[in-house]
Each structure stands twice: as structure tokens, then as C-alpha cells.
Design a protein around this motif. Sequence first.
Motif, PDB file in Angstrom:
ATOM      1  N   PRO A  11      26.441  59.913  98.133  1.00 33.11           N
ATOM      2  CA  PRO A  11      25.588  58.717  98.162  1.00 33.11           C
ATOM      3  C   PRO A  11      26.264  57.488  97.549  1.00 33.11           C
ATOM      4  CG  PRO A  11      24.360  60.621  97.377  1.00 33.11           C
ATOM      5  CD  PRO A  11      25.802  61.018  97.395  1.00 33.11           C
ATOM      6  N   PHE A  12      27.052  57.697  96.494  1.00 37.37           N
ATOM      7  CA  PHE A  12      27.641  56.541  95.812  1.00 37.37           C
ATOM      8  C   PHE A  12      28.625  55.814  96.723  1.00 37.37           C
ATOM      9  CE2 PHE A  12      29.919  54.069  92.689  1.00 37.37           C
ATOM     10  CZ  PHE A  12      28.951  53.784  91.736  1.00 37.37           C
ATOM     11  N   ARG A  13      29.488  56.543  97.395  1.00 39.07           N
ATOM     12  CA  ARG A  13      30.469  55.876  98.244  1.00 39.07           C
ATOM     13  C   ARG A  13      29.817  55.341  99.519  1.00 39.07           C
ATOM     14  NH1 ARG A  13      34.968  60.158 100.023  1.00 39.07           N
ATOM     15  NH2 ARG A  13      35.844  58.236 100.880  1.00 39.07           N
ATOM     16  N   THR A  14      28.615  55.806  99.825  1.00 39.00           N
ATOM     17  CA  THR A  14      27.913  55.327 101.018  1.00 39.00           C
ATOM     18  C   THR A  14      27.085  54.079 100.745  1.00 39.00           C
ATOM     19  OG1 THR A  14      27.757  57.614 101.814  1.00 39.00           O
ATOM     20  CG2 THR A  14      26.312  55.996 102.859  1.00 39.00           C
ATOM     21  N   PHE A  15      26.451  53.999  99.567  1.00 37.20           N
ATOM     22  CA  PHE A  15      25.451  52.954  99.339  1.00 37.20           C
ATOM     23  C   PHE A  15      25.765  51.977  98.210  1.00 37.20           C
ATOM     24  CE2 PHE A  15      22.851  56.653 100.915  1.00 37.20           C
ATOM     25  CZ  PHE A  15      22.617  56.130 102.182  1.00 37.20           C
ATOM     26  N   ALA A  16      26.592  52.355  97.249  1.00 46.27           N
ATOM     27  CA  ALA A  16      26.804  51.482  96.090  1.00 46.27           C
ATOM     28  C   ALA A  16      27.484  50.181  96.510  1.00 46.27           C
ATOM     29  CB  ALA A  16      27.639  52.206  95.037  1.00 46.27           C
ATOM     30  N   HIS A  17      26.886  49.050  96.143  1.00 43.64           N
ATOM     31  CA  HIS A  17      27.443  47.752  96.525  1.00 43.64           C
ATOM     32  C   HIS A  17      28.714  47.420  95.758  1.00 43.64           C
ATOM     33  CE1 HIS A  17      23.960  47.243  98.870  1.00 43.64           C
ATOM     34  NE2 HIS A  17      23.169  46.645  97.994  1.00 43.64           N
ATOM     35  N   ASP A  18      28.850  47.943  94.564  1.00 40.61           N
ATOM     36  CA  ASP A  18      29.964  47.572  93.698  1.00 40.61           C
ATOM     37  C   ASP A  18      31.266  48.207  94.207  1.00 40.61           C
ATOM     38  OD1 ASP A  18      31.875  47.696  91.413  1.00 40.61           O
ATOM     39  OD2 ASP A  18      30.209  46.751  90.336  1.00 40.61           O
ATOM     40  N   ARG A  35      32.981  51.947  93.462  1.00 36.84           N
ATOM     41  CA  ARG A  35      33.255  52.892  94.557  1.00 36.84           C
ATOM     42  C   ARG A  35      34.708  53.342  94.514  1.00 36.84           C
ATOM     43  NH1 ARG A  35      30.890  49.081  97.952  1.00 36.84           N
ATOM     44  NH2 ARG A  35      32.903  48.794  99.021  1.00 36.84           N
ATOM     45  N   ARG A  36      35.594  52.388  94.348  1.00 38.84           N
ATOM     46  CA  ARG A  36      37.017  52.711  94.318  1.00 38.84           C
ATOM     47  C   ARG A  36      37.350  53.623  93.140  1.00 38.84           C
ATOM     48  NH1 ARG A  36      41.287  51.101  97.051  1.00 38.84           N
ATOM     49  NH2 ARG A  36      39.879  49.742  98.234  1.00 38.84           N
ATOM     50  N   ASP A  37      36.749  53.333  92.001  1.00 41.67           N
ATOM     51  CA  ASP A  37      37.009  54.164  90.821  1.00 41.67           C
ATOM     52  C   ASP A  37      36.563  55.606  91.053  1.00 41.67           C
ATOM     53  OD1 ASP A  37      38.027  51.948  89.532  1.00 41.67           O
ATOM     54  OD2 ASP A  37      36.207  51.556  88.362  1.00 41.67           O
ATOM     55  N   LEU A  38      35.374  55.777  91.656  1.00 40.69           N
ATOM     56  CA  LEU A  38      34.862  57.130  91.859  1.00 40.69           C
ATOM     57  C   LEU A  38      35.670  57.872  92.919  1.00 40.69           C
ATOM     58  CD1 LEU A  38      32.771  59.227  91.057  1.00 40.69           C
ATOM     59  CD2 LEU A  38      31.274  58.340  92.855  1.00 40.69           C
ATOM     60  N   VAL A  39      35.994  57.199  94.030  1.00 43.21           N
ATOM     61  CA  VAL A  39      36.781  57.850  95.078  1.00 43.21           C
ATOM     62  C   VAL A  39      38.154  58.244  94.535  1.00 43.21           C
ATOM     63  CG1 VAL A  39      37.945  57.479  97.286  1.00 43.21           C
ATOM     64  CG2 VAL A  39      35.553  56.794  97.008  1.00 43.21           C
ATOM     65  N   THR A  40      38.732  57.393  93.726  1.00 41.71           N
ATOM     66  CA  THR A  40      40.029  57.711  93.135  1.00 41.71           C
ATOM     67  C   THR A  40      39.936  58.946  92.254  1.00 41.71           C
ATOM     68  OG1 THR A  40      40.708  55.390  93.188  1.00 41.71           O
ATOM     69  CG2 THR A  40      41.899  56.841  91.687  1.00 41.71           C
ATOM     70  N   THR A  52      33.391  54.517 104.147  1.00 44.18           N
ATOM     71  CA  THR A  52      32.040  55.076 104.272  1.00 44.18           C
ATOM     72  C   THR A  52      30.983  54.002 104.065  1.00 44.18           C
ATOM     73  OG1 THR A  52      32.898  57.166 103.408  1.00 44.18           O
ATOM     74  CG2 THR A  52      30.522  56.918 103.474  1.00 44.18           C
ATOM     75  N   TYR A  53      31.194  53.127 103.099  1.00 40.27           N
ATOM     76  CA  TYR A  53      30.236  52.060 102.803  1.00 40.27           C
ATOM     77  C   TYR A  53      30.112  51.099 103.984  1.00 40.27           C
ATOM     78  CZ  TYR A  53      28.198  47.956 100.501  1.00 40.27           C
ATOM     79  OH  TYR A  53      27.405  46.889 100.165  1.00 40.27           O
ATOM     80  N   TYR A  54      31.234  50.661 104.530  1.00 44.36           N
ATOM     81  CA  TYR A  54      31.165  49.691 105.626  1.00 44.36           C
ATOM     82  C   TYR A  54      30.778  50.349 106.946  1.00 44.36           C
ATOM     83  CZ  TYR A  54      32.445  45.847 102.699  1.00 44.36           C
ATOM     84  OH  TYR A  54      32.396  44.867 101.731  1.00 44.36           O
ATOM     85  N   ALA A  55      31.084  51.615 107.115  1.00 44.47           N
ATOM     86  CA  ALA A  55      30.575  52.319 108.296  1.00 44.47           C
ATOM     87  C   ALA A  55      29.057  52.380 108.250  1.00 44.47           C
ATOM     88  CB  ALA A  55      31.161  53.728 108.365  1.00 44.47           C
TER      89      ALA A  55
END
Length: 650
Positions: A218-225, A229-234, A325-328
Motif C-alpha cells: 500500500p505504501f508504494r502504491t498510495f503514499a504521496h511522499d 516511497r523511495r526510502d521504503l523501496v530501497t 507503482t504510484y504513478y501506475a
Amino acid sequence: MTSDAPLDPIAALPLVHPLDLPVDTPWLDWVAARGDQQLTATRALVDQLKAEAPRDALTVLHRWNEAQTALSNAGSVGALFSEVHPDQAVRERAEALVQDVQKLDTDLGLDPDLYAVFERLSGDGLDLDAQRVLERTLRDFRRSGVDRDEATRNRLRELNERAVQLSQEFSKNVRQDVRSIRVRPEQLAGLPRDWVQAHPVEPDGLVTVTTDYPDVVPFRTFAHDAQARRDLVTQAQTVAWPANDAVLQGLFAVRREIAGLLGFDTWADYDAEVKMIGTGAAIGDFVERIAELSATSAERDKQLLVERLRRDRPDATDIDSPDVTYYAELVRKEDLAVDAQLVRTFFPFEQVRQGLLDVTGALFGLDWQRVDDAATWHDDVATYDVAFGGECIGRIHLDLHPRDGKFKHAAQFDLVRGVAGSQLAEGVLVCNLSRGLLEHDEVVTLFHEFGHLVHHVLAGRGDWVRFSGVATEWDFVEAPSQMLEEWAWDPDVLATFARNAEGETIPADLVQAMRRANDFGKGYDARTQMFYAALSYDFHVHQTDDLTVRLRELMGRYSAFPYVAGTHMHCSFGHLDGYSSGYYTYMWSLVIAKDMFSAFDPANLLDLEVAGAYRDKVLVPGGRQDAADLVEDFLGREYTFDAYAAWLAQ
């Protein structure tokens, strides 16, 4: 090869019962006892077989079947509970059991006296199933190296034991390395309300977000920040690094040496010999073919993502995984009129679980009966007996939510492989799903993995443990599950269980829009899959001093998206362990799944005649026939790329 024995899924069988899981006995004692009993039985049966050395082929094969059943029982307990039991001591005991099972299996495969028992047998007079058991058993012995000299056999034994240890170390490192980021409450903007409520602000004013699936998806899909997002995906793509970098190098080296000792040029050649694809080189060809087929679709959809990204960042020239994922999701919402946060309101977990049971029950003629007093290893586990034609044919256990120390992905595990008149098939579905509202992707995952469970139970009523359950070639095993995903996209099917809190059924036009939106990105998703396939193939064919450097090179060649600096996703890419060089199998299976699905009427996916034919011709046989023959029997022709290519081009 086609069996001459009828496949009657409701034929009467002697009554057998589910496995007695511990109630009063401590789990640690039970796992140890179950493993020791089954290993002792295996050794005794093999010793008897070698001592008496019966000349009758069928007698030998039946005794071997009993030994293999016992060995399978021990292996299933070890493999499952090393990944799911909440008690670390039990997990460690189960890991030791896996090592014991693998050691015994290796010893049996390298035992020249045991091999001699089978080598002198004749298949004359055996039915086709028994002939197939004999042929496959002799092939197993050859692939184990039993015909090599003693020094080579001893080295192979050492290497196989080392491979098991490295595999377990790899999995343990992934399970135990849950990473996280800590963010300010305002950085949760965009996330669903129920998700935010489940992540309270801690005393220092920050919120912890982990790399477990229910957080990261959900975070990489919806979080605006974008930075969060980059920090969590990393973090998610550095799980188990650097520890597993060295583990993988060791595992690849072991596999290279095993293949060489057995006369194969590469591990991929050795592994592919028993798959539909046949050779290692064919894997590379397949990867190139899919990469080429998907190139146009991938570039088209990627450019839509980049264009949407430029509305927020005008200087952007490319897009990578923390933003994809966010922009998709934004493209699907803004351009394709699908709001995933609205969609998820129709999928409360309990409704989805029951809906899945109802749909698959109707489709395959199965009755799932909840066993409320069943012993389990955790309160989250739900147990069901499986009935067909009024007869109990198996038992399933659904372990669907995350917890510390548990397997981090989604998979079906055997608990017992079914054998007619001897033991009931039992399977376990292990997922890491949200407890509240599910993303539709999670619903699709649940349907997919449940397909393996159905296959395990339906194919668990034959005489030979070798053919029991999901026992087809490894590059076909995903096809039935990938096909079952189609039912999670059908408006009529979803209408049977997808309802929001107000009791409103998910609208058909929304489902159709979801399907169109899901098709967005399928080209670049295929390219991503080919990157993964190339990674698993290349690491097993070429010795690579720096795995991350090679990963970047392959990503540049196959993926539509660039490498994210500082990441090492191979260290938590579990398929490098379990699938080794064969990650291509997911896409290979999808090609076949699309072709099999073409036999169904899209306007009536609950057509019981077609579903029954599919059940009886593809699922029930298990490993009794080659996968290509199963598919041809169902379709009335050989499988082709046509349906897949047409879908990809849409």
C-alpha cells in the motif's frame, strides 16, 4: 505417455484420516517424533528392499513407493514448519529435519546396491503408471550420480548437503531481516484510512513502516511522499544484504560443481533436463522471445508513466521502481477511471476468503467444510476438510496473515501428499495478507495460490506418491494457478462476494474498468519478469564476481526501468533459491495458462462442463502424464503461443 487407468475422481477408496496435529504434546516434540518416525520407516523399508531384492517389478515399486511416501512425510513437516511455526525452537528443529531428509534422499540416490535392485527390473507387464514410476526412478538415480566412481559420489553427497544448508541460511536471512523506515504522520498522506489507523503514531511522534507486504505494497502504491516511497523501496530491495550475497555465491558454486560432476555444461542444463523446456539454452531463447514480444507494449505504457511523472516533476526523463507503482495507480485512476482505494472497499478479508471457497467449490464440485476444533500451529490458521461427491478427499489449512519469523511471501506447502487408501492429501496456503480490506492484487494472489492448493488435493488420490499433488514438470506447475486468477477478474464471479460495508456489490462496469486498468503495464511487467528470468538463468550459467554489477547489466538489457542506486534485490529474491535457474517458468506457464483459458466461455466462467473437463484432465492426474499431454488432452490440440501473444498485443 497416457495412462490406461481411468481417472474417476469419486471412486470409492478406503477411509483415511487427516494427520493428527499436536494438542497436548509440545510442538517441538511432535515435529521431532514425526520426522524421526518417518525417516526410520524409510530406512527400514529400503533395507528390506535391498535385503530381499524381490524380482517382481511391481513388488519392488510398491515397497519403494512406501519408502518414498515416508520420506515425503518427513520432508513436508520440515519444509512447512521451518517457515511458519511461531516458535523459533520448532523452526530450527524443522530446519534440522529438512537437512536429515535431504541427506537421506542423497544417500539413497547414491546407493549403488539400491540402484542395482531397480536396474535389473523389467517393465514388461506393468501398467503405464508403474512403467512411468520405474522410468522416472531410474532417471533419478542417473541424475544423482549413482553410476559415478566412489570419490565422485562422496563429493556429490557433500555438495548436496551443503546446498541444503545454504538454502536454509538464505531463507532464514530473508525471514529475519524485516527492515523499516520511520516517517512523520503527514508523510502518510494518500494512504487508506484503515491502513493509517493500523499504524499509530509512536511516543516520539513518528510512525514505523516495515518491509513486510501489508506495509510496503500500500505504501508504494498510495503514499504521496516521493522520498518516503523511495526510502521504503530501497529498504525492501536491500533485505538480507550483504549476508545473502555471500550465501548466493556459495549456492551457485555448489550447483556449478554438481552439474559438472554429472556431465552437464551448466546447472541450467542439468535443471532443464526434467522440465518441459528441455535445455538450458532454450531458457535464454524463451527470455529473448518474450522480451521481443513485449517491447512495443512496454515502451508505450512506460511513456504514459513518464508523462504523468513530468506533471509533478517537469525535469524527469525516466521513472524507476519507487515511482512506478504510484504513478501506475495515478494513471489507472485519472485516465482509466479506476480508484484502487475505492476498489479495496469491496474486498474485506473474511468475505474474500469465503468467496474464494464458494467460487472454487462451485467450479470444481468441491465442498469446503470448516473444522473449528482442528489443532493448528497458530490462531490465525483456518482449517477445512475437502469433500467431493460426499467423500472427504483432503484437508487444507489457510495461514494468511504476517507475523514475526514467518515466511514472507505467498506459497502452497504440502503437509501430507495424498496416496490412495494410505493417507489423505493435506496442503497449507501461506500468505501475508492484510487483516482488513484487501487490495485487489491481494485477491488475485489469493486465487493464484489457492489454485496450487486445489491441484494438491485433487491430484492426491492416486496410488503413487511420485505423481501425487502438484507433481508435473516444474515449468507447468504455475499454469493452473495463473489460469485461476482469471476468475478474480470476472464481474459475475466477483459479484458473488465483493461487497462494501453498505452491502453494495461491486459494479460490473468498475470490474471491467479494473480489467482494462490491469492490462495497462502488462508489457513492462513482462519485461520485468524477463529481467528476473534472465537473472536466475545468468547467475547459474556464468560465474559472476559481483552479483549487483551483473544485476545492473541485466536490468539495463531486459527491464523497462533503471536500477535503483544502493539496492541489491537478488539477496531477497527467493526464487534464486527454490527455482534456481528456472524463474522463466512463471512466464512459460502463463503462455500455457492463457491457451487453456481460451477453452472457457468468458461470458460464463462457471460453466461446469468445461470446468469439470479441466479438473479431470489437467488437475486430477497430477504427475501421471507429461504436462504437454495433459494440456493436449484438455484442449484437443497442442498448446501454442497464440492466445498469449494476442493478449499481450491488446
